[in-house]
Enzyme design. Structure first.
Site, mmCIF file in Angstrom:
data_model
loop_
_atom_site.group_PDB
_atom_site.id
_atom_site.type_symbol
_atom_site.label_atom_id
_atom_site.label_comp_id
_atom_site.label_asym_id
_atom_site.label_seq_id
_atom_site.Cartn_x
_atom_site.Cartn_y
_atom_site.Cartn_z
ATOM 1 N N VAL A 82 42.726 98.549 62.954
ATOM 2 C CA VAL A 82 41.364 98.154 62.629
ATOM 3 C C VAL A 82 40.873 97.174 63.691
ATOM 4 O O VAL A 82 41.488 96.135 63.935
ATOM 5 C CB VAL A 82 41.277 97.512 61.235
ATOM 6 C CG1 VAL A 82 39.826 97.135 60.921
ATOM 7 C CG2 VAL A 82 41.824 98.463 60.173
ATOM 8 N N LYS A 83 39.763 97.512 64.308
ATOM 9 C CA LYS A 83 39.211 96.693 65.392
ATOM 10 C C LYS A 83 38.066 95.855 64.832
ATOM 11 O O LYS A 83 37.088 96.391 64.302
ATOM 12 C CB LYS A 83 38.720 97.622 66.508
ATOM 13 C CG LYS A 83 38.529 96.985 67.865
ATOM 14 C CD LYS A 83 38.224 98.095 68.875
ATOM 15 C CE LYS A 83 38.057 97.580 70.281
ATOM 16 N NZ LYS A 83 37.729 98.681 71.219
ATOM 17 N N VAL A 84 38.203 94.526 64.957
ATOM 18 C CA VAL A 84 37.210 93.616 64.392
ATOM 19 C C VAL A 84 36.684 92.690 65.484
ATOM 20 O O VAL A 84 37.375 92.418 66.471
ATOM 21 C CB VAL A 84 37.799 92.786 63.233
ATOM 22 C CG1 VAL A 84 38.354 93.692 62.136
ATOM 23 C CG2 VAL A 84 38.890 91.832 63.733
#
Length: 218
Positions: A82-84
């Protein structure tokens, strides 16, 4: 150093994966938009092609929204990262997601302080953007050097430095010299790593000499 490819082009990913050089893939909303396909479909196909981490970026910027979207992305495949964004809400989400066993890539890092915060939040990867810093007259590789120095001072920090916004093989080699864990590169740059004029010249000479013998191997 691990090599990730920065693209959502399935054909490119399959071609490079067949070479055995790919350790993972990074995507972002801009790259997915270029594919003209639904994000979930693209990410699922990439995850089926590459066994390593595949970064899929949230579009939400508030904590609750990031967590909702992260749940959807995590359900696509086990190797989704998951890229935040590197914001207060993004780091809060990073802490919650990493504590729940998710891989998290904290993106849009432009300072050593930001990288340190991402590591303390439990990020699997932090993505400093070297090319974008170079574009505004700052030293992108200097940022990598600073982050690596800080991380080495604290062995308990397990976050890997994922060098992003790579524009040329020069960036890749400089990052490798500094000990960066990962470089994510566009397909064209990854292919440039193969190239050297003396390799081409030498191969042409060898083939010409072999042709003169009139022999075949098989």
């Amino acid at each position: 150093m691990k090599f990730f490819v920065d693209t959502a082009d399935i054909a490119e990913i399959k071609s490079l994966a067949a070479s055995g050089l790919l350790d993972g893939v990074t995507t972002n909303p801009s790259l997915v938009a270029k594919s003209g396909r639904k994000m979930a479909e693209v990410v699922k196909e990439i995850c089926d092609t590459v066994s390593g981490p595949v970064s899929a970026e949230v579009a939400a910027t508030d904590f609750e929204g990031i967590m909702r979207e992260a749940k959807v992305l995590r359900a696509i495949a086990r190797n989704v990262t998951v890229k935040v964004p590197l914001t207060p809400d993004g780091l809060r989400a990073c802490k919650a997601l990493s504590s729940d066993g998710a891989m998290v890539n904290v993106t849009l890092c432009f300072s050593p302080a930001q990288a340190l915060l991402a590591a303390k939040a439990g990020a699997t990867f932090v993505s400093p953007f070297v090319g974008r810093l170079d574009d505004i007259g700052e030293d992108g590789m200097g940022l990598i050097a600073d982050i690596m120095q800080i991380f080495r001072n604290y062995p308990n920090l397990k976050t890997e430095v994922l060098v992003a916004s790579v524009r040329s093989p020069v960036h890749v080699i400089a990052a490798a010299k500094l000990g960066a864990h990962v470089a994510t590169v566009p397909p064209a740059v990854l292919r440039q790593l193969f190239q050297h004029p003396l390799t081409d010249k030498g191969l042409a000479a060898f083939l010409a000499d072999w042709a003169k013998t009139g022999q075949t191997i098989a």
